[in-house]
Design a protein around this motif. Structure first.
Motif, PDB file in Angstrom:
ATOM      1  N   LEU A  22       0.828  -1.218   0.000  1.00 33.04           N
ATOM      2  CA  LEU A  22       0.000   0.000   0.000  1.00 33.04           C
ATOM      3  C   LEU A  22       0.856   1.259   0.000  1.00 33.04           C
ATOM      4  O   LEU A  22       0.548   2.234  -0.684  1.00 33.04           O
ATOM      5  N   LEU A  23       1.954   1.229   0.733  1.00 32.59           N
ATOM      6  CA  LEU A  23       2.866   2.368   0.756  1.00 32.59           C
ATOM      7  C   LEU A  23       3.481   2.588  -0.619  1.00 32.59           C
ATOM      8  O   LEU A  23       3.559   3.717  -1.106  1.00 32.59           O
ATOM      9  N   VAL A  25       2.206   1.698  -3.516  1.00 35.03           N
ATOM     10  CA  VAL A  25       1.148   2.171  -4.417  1.00 35.03           C
ATOM     11  C   VAL A  25       0.890   3.651  -4.195  1.00 35.03           C
ATOM     12  O   VAL A  25       0.722   4.420  -5.150  1.00 35.03           O
ATOM     13  N   CYS A  26       0.890   4.070  -2.946  1.00 34.77           N
ATOM     14  CA  CYS A  26       0.631   5.482  -2.637  1.00 34.77           C
ATOM     15  C   CYS A  26       1.784   6.390  -3.058  1.00 34.77           C
ATOM     16  O   CYS A  26       1.567   7.528  -3.468  1.00 34.77           O
ATOM     17  N   LEU A  27       3.005   5.917  -2.952  1.00 36.55           N
ATOM     18  CA  LEU A  27       4.163   6.739  -3.279  1.00 36.55           C
ATOM     19  C   LEU A  27       4.519   6.739  -4.760  1.00 36.55           C
ATOM     20  O   LEU A  27       5.300   7.578  -5.211  1.00 36.55           O
ATOM     21  N   ASP A  29       4.526   7.496  -8.605  1.00 36.58           N
ATOM     22  CA  ASP A  29       4.104   8.660  -9.394  1.00 36.58           C
ATOM     23  C   ASP A  29       3.284   8.165 -10.581  1.00 36.58           C
ATOM     24  O   ASP A  29       3.805   7.892 -11.656  1.00 36.58           O
ATOM     25  N   TRP A  30       1.994   8.054 -10.397  1.00 37.06           N
ATOM     26  CA  TRP A  30       1.100   7.514 -11.413  1.00 37.06           C
ATOM     27  C   TRP A  30       1.022   8.403 -12.646  1.00 37.06           C
ATOM     28  O   TRP A  30       0.745   7.936 -13.740  1.00 37.06           O
TER      29      TRP A  30
END
Length: 137
Positions: A22-23, A25-27, A29-30
């Motif tokens: 999860l970390l 995925v959150c970090l 840069d999409w």
């Protein structure tokens, strides 16, 4: 008691892995997935050249493909176009599994010419010049 430790250890490992995922995925840069950044290529052009001499060459055939040459050639090339038309330049031609353009004296080639202002020009062999063949001569 060891079964309890194993169950709790496995559960703890699963929680840690899920948190790490999860970390990440959150970090991530999409916005970088579909973005394209152009580089400055205004000083780069593709010009025709004539190989006037092969100063040196260190070539060997590929072990797996005897039609493929590997190594390097140092070429004297007369530029037939561009801002330095008529000049003869030395070009180191690296032959690899991905880019294997073996030339001979008299070969007509396409030269990638990077000629920025306030810096020395840099020339590489881009490919064979096939314009005469393609024009029907």
């Amino acid at each position: 008691m060891s079964n309890t430790i194993r169950k709790h250890g496995a559960a703890l490992a699963a929680v840690i892995l899920a948190a790490a995922f999860l970390l990440a995925v959150c970090l991530f840069d999409w916005s970088s997935i579909n973005s394209y950044e152009a580089y400055n290529t205004t000083s780069t052009s593709y010009i025709r050249g004539l190989v006037t001499d092969i100063t040196s060459e260190t070539l060997e055939k590929d072990e797996l493909d005897d039609a493929l040459w590997l190594g390097k050639q140092v070429l004297s090339v007369r530029l037939l176009e561009g801002q330095n038309k008529g000049n003869t330049v030395l070009i180191t031609n690296y032959l690899t599994k991905v880019h294997s353009i073996k030339v001979e004296q008299g070969s007509r080639i396409i030269v990638c010419a990077d000629e920025p202002e306030n810096a020395s020009p840099y020339y590489t062999v881009f490919g064979y010049d096939r314009t005469l063949f393609l024009s029907g001569f």
